[in-house]
Design an enzyme around this catalytic site. Sequence first.
Site, mmCIF file in Angstrom:
data_model
loop_
_atom_site.group_PDB
_atom_site.id
_atom_site.type_symbol
_atom_site.label_atom_id
_atom_site.label_comp_id
_atom_site.label_asym_id
_atom_site.label_seq_id
_atom_site.Cartn_x
_atom_site.Cartn_y
_atom_site.Cartn_z
ATOM 1 C CD GLU A 1 -7.934 6.076 11.354
ATOM 2 O OE1 GLU A 1 -7.519 5.484 10.994
ATOM 3 O OE2 GLU A 1 -7.114 7.358 11.226
ATOM 4 C CB SER B 1 -8.674 3.924 8.178
ATOM 5 O OG SER B 1 -8.784 4.155 6.593
ATOM 6 N NE ARG C 1 1.435 2.119 8.328
ATOM 7 C CZ ARG C 1 0.140 2.251 8.153
ATOM 8 N NH1 ARG C 1 -0.549 3.246 9.183
ATOM 9 N NH2 ARG C 1 -0.957 0.889 7.906
ATOM 10 C CD GLN D 1 -3.974 -1.353 10.563
ATOM 11 O OE1 GLN D 1 -3.854 -0.016 10.453
ATOM 12 N NE2 GLN D 1 -3.973 -2.419 9.331
ATOM 13 C CG ASP E 1 -1.278 -1.143 1.453
ATOM 14 O OD1 ASP E 1 -1.865 -1.926 0.068
ATOM 15 O OD2 ASP E 1 -2.360 -1.494 2.387
ATOM 16 C CG ASP F 1 -10.696 7.195 8.920
ATOM 17 O OD1 ASP F 1 -10.296 6.525 8.473
ATOM 18 O OD2 ASP F 1 -9.869 8.265 8.884
#
Length: 326
Positions: free
Chosen positions: A240, A243, A101, A116, A49, A227
């Site tokens: 958050e 998503s 990331r 996740q 992604d 979200d």
Amino acid sequence: MPSSKLSLKDTQFAIEKLKDLFSHQLHRTLNLVRVSAPLFVKTKSGLNDGLNGEKPVVFFADEVEDELQIIHSLAKWKRNALKKYEFGLYEGIYTDMNAIRKQEKLDYKHSIYVDQWDWELIIKKEDRNLKYLKHIVKLIYGALKNTEKSINRIYPVLSQKLAKNIYFISSSHLYNLYPNLSPEEREEAICKEYGSVFIYQIGYNLPDGIPHSKRAFDYDDWMLNGDLIVYDSVNKKALEISSMGIRVDKDSLIKQSNKTEEEIKKLSPYHCDLIEGKLPYTIGGGLGQSRIAMFLLEKHHIGEVQASAWDQKTLDESAKENIIIL
């Protein structure tokens, strides 16, 4: 001075229990099967992604000729896997996704290590609408509420934090309510009022010429995504935790990319399959494991529930605040 309701040892037990509880809820609620997921993919596959243009960690293995990328997330890989594994209508998969990331800006809720529950479900073309999106969001929110209820029974010191119902609002409506606030401030204002909110239709520019937040063009349909955000009363901020969205079809991919069919097909095998209609219609998303644990266990910092790498300033400030970083 901040203090945790659970000891360091109890926190570890609670994280394990919470992950077991929610995994079971997710599996049962959405008819998902747990699968193994890659930590890295071949760069040329196009399955990683792109997020907002962040550069992935890349490397070469001694006996693999192609460049490899550590994943950012698995939106494209999951859709491709559902085709490869020959899943049927309203069948889906979920996995424990771990990512790096490296360009993430670190703070109390952001880490360079991402964990996740990534999930994906095959749907019909006729399901590509807001009504179906909201239906799935409500199912996931119900799973979260059941998990909170169970973990609070085990640890009565924890309080009920999730609102009775989730409130839905489009990014454009939210903008009209608070035109003078930043997107982050809008989220905080609406979450403070309603507790749990799903902001949908994220990606296209709002009247000020800026999107609510940037989205990759090649997995979520920007008219059918959103979200899930909750009000974190410990930090007094919006948080958050998911998503998700109905994935792009050929038409929305072309519109969002501003490219021709032939230009898109040249990007990668994944993009070619999308244009040629070889991938199933799906809905999917990611649910932050550490963020959910941080929220439900009433922690001040994501580093209290996951082991990562932190700058010295964060470590020093956390120590001053009596926050134990793993």
